[in-house]
Design an enzyme around this catalytic site. Structure first.
Site, PDB file in Angstrom:
ATOM      1  N   ARG A   1       0.830  -1.200   0.000  1.00  9.86           N
ATOM      2  CA  ARG A   1       0.000   0.000   0.000  1.00  9.86           C
ATOM      3  C   ARG A   1       0.866   1.253   0.000  1.00  9.86           C
ATOM      4  NH1 ARG A   1      -0.097  -2.630   5.024  1.00  9.86           N
ATOM      5  NH2 ARG A   1      -2.147  -3.505   4.617  1.00  9.86           N
TER       6      ARG A   1
ATOM      7  N   ASP B   1       2.066 -12.938   7.659  1.00 13.54           N
ATOM      8  CA  ASP B   1       0.620 -12.974   7.526  1.00 13.54           C
ATOM      9  C   ASP B   1       0.033 -13.559   8.810  1.00 13.54           C
ATOM     10  OD1 ASP B   1      -1.863 -14.837   6.792  1.00 13.54           O
ATOM     11  OD2 ASP B   1      -1.860 -13.129   5.434  1.00 13.54           O
ATOM     12  N   GLY B   2      -1.015 -12.918   9.339  1.00 15.67           N
ATOM     13  CA  GLY B   2      -1.581 -13.339  10.611  1.00 15.67           C
ATOM     14  C   GLY B   2      -2.064 -14.772  10.621  1.00 15.67           C
TER      15      GLY B   2
ATOM     16  N   ASP C   1      -6.975  -7.181  14.553  1.00 15.29           N
ATOM     17  CA  ASP C   1      -7.072  -5.766  14.174  1.00 15.29           C
ATOM     18  C   ASP C   1      -6.381  -5.520  12.835  1.00 15.29           C
ATOM     19  OD1 ASP C   1      -7.828  -3.091  14.518  1.00 15.29           O
ATOM     20  OD2 ASP C   1      -5.957  -2.580  15.533  1.00 15.29           O
TER      21      ASP C   1
END
Length: 295
Positions: free
Chosen positions: A29, A139-140, A160
């Site tokens: 991003r 990555d979670g 979150d």
């Protein structure tokens, strides 16, 4: 409509004064750090809009800015003295810093997919890392899969993670929640930051219920955020909640968290399910989260 107009009038002077003090393009991003008088904010600049991920008052870093961050601490009405905390999605590190100050002996693991976000949190938002407060680029979902294989357990799991539009689709499925449940201690709680608007509300609710059973929504009238509290075995009694409010109020006051207010906004789904019984559960094969969010 009048409330929206008043809000716009109040914030317009601050929008005009915002100054970008850091900008970079990460693997995922565009990242911005904006300064507006005393307020410092981390933002993700998407194609169509900017989404604010974290803010901090520079003159009073302890004071929490966002209502959803404050609502997350309703979790403490369900758990006592968490020893192991897992946070998926770092932002500016606000949650981690606050929990570390409240529970200095707790081990806190922060998992963030974007290394640029961790660097910005360190450089601009005073993100604290110690031997017991760590950050990991991953990555979670992969992290939790590996934690389950290693038989790791957490008392407090905070979900979150946002990609700028919404929660990543693979972190909103029945299979993922089952993996989260597998690394939760018997007396632990899961706190998920999500929203109370859009058609996705029903699907998220149905999916959490499918995995965890009845859960608690924490919703105030200040915005459209909701915190889902799940994984606990029994709803605390009114007396237990009152005792915890009394004990926690002085501890949370410096962070501008009103524990009494939060205790009055716990909506237990048992006997009060507000989604249709035939609502489709989100799965790895069916999880159009970002599409449903706009309906």
């Amino acid at each position: 409509m009048l409330r929206v107009l008043i809000w716009l009038v109040l914030i317009m002077p601050f929008i005009a004064q915002s100054k970008v003090i850091h900008k970079e393009r990460s693997l995922y991003r565009n990242i911005l750090v904006e300064k507006n008088a005393d307020l410092l904010c981390l933002k993700f600049n998407e194609k169509t809009r900017k989404s604010t991920q974290s803010c901090m008052y520079q003159s009073d870093p302890k004071k929490l800015v966002f209502n959803y961050t404050k609502m997350t601490f309703a979790s403490l009405l369900f758990i006592d003295n968490p020893k192991n905390v897992l946070i998926i999605g770092l932002g500016g590190g606000t949650l981690s810093n606050t929990i570390h100050e409240l529970y200095p002996n707790a081990h806190i693991e922060n998992v963030e997919i974007d290394p640029a976000v961790i660097k910005v949190a360190r450089d601009y938002f005073d993100f604290v890392e110690t031997d017991s407060v760590t950050s990991k680029v991953q990555d979670g979902r992969i992290f939790i899969k590996r934690a389950a294989l290693k038989k790791q357990k957490y008392d407090w799991i905070i979900l979150d993670a946002f990609n700028g539009d919404y929660i990543p689709e693979h972190l909103l499925t029945k299979e993922f929640f089952a993996e989260v449940k597998s690394v939760l201690t018997n007396n632990g709680v899961v706190a998920a930051n999500t929203f109370s608007s859009s058609k996705l509300y029903q699907h998220e609710s149905a999916t959490y219920f499918d995995v965890f059973g009845d859960f608690v929504n924490v919703v105030t009238d200040k915005d459209s955020n909701r915190i889902i509290l799940a994984g606990f075995h029994a709803m605390p009694t009114e007396q237990q909640i009152a005792e915890r409010v009394k004990r926690l109020t002085p501890k949370l006051a410096p962070y501008d968290v009103d524990m009494q207010l939060l205790s009055e906004h716990l909506f237990y789904t048992k006997g009060n399910q507000d989604w249709p019984k035939d609502t489709k559960v989100l799965t790895d094969q069916y999880s159009p989260a970002n599409l449903l969010n706009y309906q």
